[in-house]
Write a protein that holds these residues in place. Structure first.
Motif: not given
Length: 776
Positions: A161-166, A286-291
């Motif tokens: 969820y790292s990119f959610q705010n971006s 730990q699942i990588k964010p989907r690209m």
């Protein structure tokens, strides 16, 4: 059947000498381990929340910024804060009274400022979609610079969820552009008189009511994370009062050619363990964010660069759709330590943890063996209870309130609805049979789509079905997320199966647990009145299930390898082939739905690509007049494919038609305004509803060395009573699996004969003349 282990923590008796207290050390040990597991999970969630909240920053970055600032301030005797440090000394804060404390506060503020700048710069960069026009080997300078900046501001080692705010917000298209593209999309479906009438309605809407509705949508887009998704979930899914079985739920299949084991309990053991491992990775982010997979855009090589929204993963587990009289709701639990299992009319609650750890595959197999060995009979009404979830929603809501809101029925229902997911140990056999391909696959698809109408809990986020011969599949509820989310889980399960493996006898590796408590049989008390409601729902569900015609085509004449060698998008080619097949079947064109994603935006779900275009119709008419492939027809095919790809780009980048029109219609209803234009647009039936099931984790399947490890993909029911539902999955360079559905009751559709035969005719022509493409 081994009944549930009744662990008692302590017992006491009153004697003349006082109270005699007896402690059960094993029970206390299990209580301790359970609490320890719970606190570990809370800590991990807290840590992940902090890491995600400060991304693209990190604790290491915090230390670097603060220490660097303090060192610079101390040795250079300068104040980069422009007097802020001195002012902090007057604040009544314990940390601010000390010089070092004030520097730490300013350094922390500097770190937060850097994070916000990086986050907003990244959001601005991700709002630009000019990269979609770039081609491999000829990237423009602007695209190269953009690509470098995206990587620079994306941070290191992102979590799920790292990119959610971006992520940027979904933009609201202009009413003028939407109306123009809508008229363009329906032109091939209308005669001149009909088109002139629709044009007049569109112009009137664009001039009068449209701008007023648009103002409210703009306001919502500024306030909400996504101006579409919550209304889409509520009005398209949750407020529907018809059965969700067939009409909404969809399915996914097992390997097509590989049968790892014929032991039902063993296949369940490995599958359930794999799913629980996936859930653990999901809980720990730990699942990588989907690209974004740029393979859908021919020639692009920007993989692992452009993040997509991950919000739909949040409700994958411990989730149930709860019926209501007027609208359903989605119930999600933060944690669930058990699963619910159905076998021969009985329901069981199976704990997934013991000794503070997840059960191993052989231990789960042991639990499934106990259920299979149980010879007890279902209680009255229990066997067909799940038919309530297959029928219409309002009767189910009323029955739930009347018969399952108290007592042991409520406890049993809670055990199902609060389970991590639902498992059916099916008593039938399904499998691909090379000697009877058509019948075996069609039967398999229908079984996964609806089963017996009472042996799947259609309200659960997903059901795992394990057949008697070891074949398995999945049935998923649609409201909480779209198919690619479930597909990501399913790819993990299929890829884990060969790794976990089986013994020579077909059992899971490992040993049984000598002290493992057995599954708990759920005990229902279903009244005669409730049984009548169950039978009524079952009658509705069976009528719907019996009407569904399913047909599966494993097309192996060629695949994306040949199509890409012709410099054509595989998805566009298949969509055009389906248009030609439908025209040969019906002698006319129809409104066509292709699902596209909008996950480049925060909380994005789907958008519609209207695949029946003027360019496609020109090519289809040319092919129908003369089926020999010539340069002129190949040119028409290329023009149609390019048009389709451009429409796909528009849909993905927030410039689609249908979600905007849908939201305008919702606003008009809230305002009490009637629009003849919107009413007519949203009443048009999708007689050809299509969707591609993408293979997302290509790295998990080496189809070059192991071509047998291919999935059959998945499918769904027809959207219109007189239409087709078509799902397809492109596997490797030489296989495309099609799932076609329709209804027997319609004289307009025949899944087995029409589309498949016409598709083969066209693809055969391409295969023969593919060498001509490169000369155009």
């Amino acid at each position: 059947m081994a009944e549930a282990h009744q662990a008692v923590a302590f017992q006491f008796t009153v004697t003349p000498d006082g109270i005699d207290l007896h402690l059960c050390h094993e029970a206390l040990r299990q209580v301790y381990l359970s609490g320890l597991h719970s606190w570990k999970k809370r800590f991990v969630r807290f840590k992940n929340g902090v890491m995600t909240g400060v991304y693209p920053g990190s604790p290491a970055g915090f230390m670097i910024v603060v220490v660097s600032y303090m060192s610079y301030n101390k040795y250079k005797m300068l104040d980069p804060s422009l007097g802020l440090v001195a002012k902090l000394g007057h604040l009544p804060l314990a940390l601010a009274t000390q010089p070092h404390g004030r520097r730490v506060l300013v350094g922390t503020g500097l770190w937060v400022t850097i994070i916000m700048i990086m986050r907003n710069v990244l959001k601005s960069l991700l709002s630009w979609h000019g990269w979609m026009q770039s081609r491999h080997g000829s990237l423009t300078l602007s695209t190269r610079v953009w690509l470098f900046l995206v990587k620079l501001f994306s941070g290191r080692k992102p979590m799920l969820y790292s990119f959610q705010n971006s992520l940027p917000r979904l933009p609201v298209p202009s009413v003028k552009d939407t109306c123009r593209r809508y008229l363009e999309s329906v032109r091939p479906l209308m005669n001149d008189e009909q088109f002139e009438r629709m044009t007049a309605l569109s112009k009137d809407f664009e001039k009068n009511l449209g701008p007023r509705l648009q103002w409210y949508l703009k306001l919502k887009s500024w306030w909400a994370s996504n101006y579409v998704s919550d209304w889409w979930e509520e009005y398209i899914y949750l407020r529907g009062r018809g059965p969700i079985m067939v009409n909404s739920n969809y399915y996914a299949m097992d390997f097509l050619y590989v049968f790892p084991t014929s032991v039902q309990a063993a296949r369940a053991g490995n599958a359930i363990h794999s799913i629980m491992l996936y859930r653990r990775k999901l809980d720990r982010a730990q699942i990588k964010p989907r690209m974004f997979n740029t393979s859908r855009i021919p020639g692009l090589m920007l993989l692992h660069t452009i993040p997509m929204c991950s919000s739909q993963y949040e409700r994958m587990f411990n989730t149930t759709r709860v019926p209501g009289v007027e609208t359903d709701t989605i119930q999600h639990m933060n944690e669930s330590k058990h699963i619910a299992v159905y076998h021969k009319g009985r329901f069981f609650k199976v704990w997934m943890f013991y000794d503070g750890r997840l059960l191993l595959p052989r231990e789960i197999e042991q639990q499934m063996e106990r259920i299979l060995a149980d010879k007890s009979e279902p209680s009255p009404g229990e066997e067909k209870l799940a038919a309530l979830t297959a029928g219409e929603r309002t009767p189910w809501a009323k029955a739930r309130d009347a018969h399952f809101s108290r007592g042991k029925n409520k406890l049993c229902l809670d055990a199902i609805e609060k389970a991590a997911f639902f498992v059916t140990l099916d008593d039938t056999e399904q499998r691909y049979d090379a000697d009877n391909k058509v019948k075996s696959l069609d039967s398999y698809a229908k079984s996964l789509l609806h089963g017996k109408c009472y042996d799947r809990w259609f309200d659960k986020s997903f059901n795992i079905i394990i057949y008697k011969n070891g074949t398995m599949g999945l049935n998923a509820e649609h409201s909480w997320a779209d198919a690619p989310i479930v597909g990501h889980l399913w790819e993990h399960v299929l890829s884990m199966d060969p790794k976990l493996g089986y013994t020579e006898e077909g059992h899971c590796h490992g040993k049984q647990h000598p002290n493992l408590p057995g599954p708990q049989r759920l005990q229902w008390d279903i009244s005669a009145e409730c049984q009548e409601v169950i039978e009524s729902s079952l009658t509705v569900a069976r009528a719907l299930a019996d009407d569904v015609d399913c047909h599966i085509i494993p097309f192996n004449e060629f695949g994306k390898g040949l199509i890409k060698s012709c410099r054509t998008s595989p998805d566009a080619f298949i969509q055009i082939a389906l248009q030609l097949a439908h025209y040969r079947d019906k002698g006319k064109f129809c409104l066509t739905y292709e699902a596209s994603m909008t996950r480049l935006f925060r909380e994005g779900r789907t958008e519609t690509v209207r695949s029946c275009t003027m360019e496609t119709c020109d090519f289809v008419r040319a092919m129908v007049r003369d089926e020999t492939v010539s340069f002129s027809r190949l040119r028409l095919l290329k023009v149609a494919a390019e048009k389709h790809q451009n429409m796909y780009r528009l849909a993905m980048t927030g410039e689609g038609i249908d979600r905007h029109l849908f939201c305008l219609y919702v606003v008009s209803k809230y305002l009490g305004e009637d629009s003849a234009f919107l009413k007519e647009v949203l009443s048009e039936p999708w007689r050809l509803s299509t969707s591609q099931t993408p293979l997302q984790q290509v790295e998990l399947f080496d189809l070059v060395r192991h071509p047998e490890l291919v999935s059959s993909g998945g499918g769904f029911g027809p959207v219109a009573d007189d239409g087709y539902g078509v799902s397809y999955i492109i596997l490797g360079d030489s296989l495309i699996n099609f799932h076609i559905s329709s209804k027997f009751s319609s004289p307009e559709t025949v899944s087995r004969a029409s589309l498949s035969d016409s598709f083969y005719l066209f693809t055969g022509s391409l295969n023969k003349f593919s060498s001509l493409f490169n000369r155009i």
